[in-house]
Design an enzyme around this catalytic site. Sequence first.
Site, mmCIF file in Angstrom:
data_model
loop_
_atom_site.group_PDB
_atom_site.id
_atom_site.type_symbol
_atom_site.label_atom_id
_atom_site.label_comp_id
_atom_site.label_asym_id
_atom_site.label_seq_id
_atom_site.Cartn_x
_atom_site.Cartn_y
_atom_site.Cartn_z
ATOM 1 N N SER A 53 0.837 -1.199 0.000
ATOM 2 C CA SER A 53 0.000 0.000 0.000
ATOM 3 C C SER A 53 0.878 1.257 0.000
ATOM 4 C CB SER A 53 -0.959 -0.046 1.194
ATOM 5 O OG SER A 53 -1.960 0.936 1.086
ATOM 6 N N HIS B 137 -8.273 -4.642 -0.860
ATOM 7 C CA HIS B 137 -7.055 -3.914 -0.506
ATOM 8 C C HIS B 137 -6.275 -4.712 0.526
ATOM 9 C CE1 HIS B 137 -4.584 -0.290 -0.481
ATOM 10 N NE2 HIS B 137 -4.449 -0.477 0.821
ATOM 11 N N ASP C 139 -10.255 -3.519 -5.667
ATOM 12 C CA ASP C 139 -9.760 -2.745 -4.524
ATOM 13 C C ASP C 139 -10.604 -1.480 -4.384
ATOM 14 O OD1 ASP C 139 -8.378 -1.137 -2.704
ATOM 15 O OD2 ASP C 139 -6.413 -1.761 -3.427
#
Length: 421
Positions: free
Chosen positions: A203, A372, A341
Amino acid sequence: METSELPAVFDGVKLAAVAAVLYVIVRCLNLKSPTAPPDLYFQDSGLSRFLLKSCPLLTKEYIPPLIWGKSGHIQTALYGKMGRVRSPHPYGHRKFITMSDGATSTFDLFEPLAEHCVGDDITMVICPGIANHSEKQYIRTFVDYAQKNGYRCAVLNHLGALPNIELTSPRMFTYGCTWEFGAMVNYIKKTYPLTQLVVVGFSLGGNIVCKYLGETQANQEKVLCCVSVCQGYSALRAQETFMQWDQCRRFYNFLMADNMKKIILSHRQALFGDHVKKPQSLEDTDLSRLYTATSLMQIDDNVMRKFHGYNSLKEYYEEESCMRYLHRIYVPLMLVNAADDPLVHESLLAIPKSLSEKRENVMFVLPLHGGHLGFFEGSVLFPEPLTWMDKLVVEYANAICQWERNKSQCSDTELVEADLE
């Protein structure tokens, strides 16, 4: 006659209600979505052909849990709430580095639990997601799996993220600051001069590691490859999508902003105290604005950008995003996102797609499902402890290590043949 028809009417209403509920469930859980291998974007080259042969996960179906695994929201929620199931507790040593501005950076070091498949000394340098650290369950699960595959792991703890580590300067981690990650990498290179590096970012961590590698060619020395999972590539482009309600991004934005507020306020004295030498642009009024912030953009504008003296939010996002550095990365680079996501708008995926069409060292992997940082696997309801993401990153790293070993062996053979001639 009318009385006898009433039960039939009620039965029809019940049936319609049940049908409506089932329809909503099917739609929300995305049950009609097929399972398929991930979409791959790459240029045809010796490296890409080798990866396709050496990484079965790239060409096999990713099969999430049947009941809920095709919902990106549920995958994301489970990652956010519990991280992983039955997460192990790898044993590591915490290291402390004093930065030039007085900040105390920390990372955790985990030694390998087995010999690596190519027999070399390989260290994974790992940068977690926003406000995360080595104690998060998804990090622990990944580290344990990497250790068992022969990797030493160094995991950065984002500045200010660990609840039991006080800030020693008026600064926290930001979206793209690479100082702490760079300090960790330099420590590893100095302490283990023979080791080679596999760079991994999750991320926000994906943005940081890609930016770090692209900042200077020297940062890519001893780096075998880089893997980025579920990053958004451009904060400037993402900020507009984060204020939209489709895929509930505005709600996720609120939740992440609330978490960031709690972390910042837990370090209130170190950041806003009277005795603190704050950045000139950081004022006490920013603290009051922080209390009322409902989005990450408001927090970034009022607090985060000022740690590094950016004049505007636009400048902060432009300078701290990895998008402008990606083309400077020359080591093998795998970029992974999930099509469902809810945090990364589909328009942002044009960035890795375009890059993979221009650079032979880049492969973009896009499975249909995963949410995610979810990527849970399982048969029906209960997920397995190890995720598709964990397996893919290690499988890719193993393949790159083997690719480099094959290249060095070919070079040695050519040298021997040249000497014989």
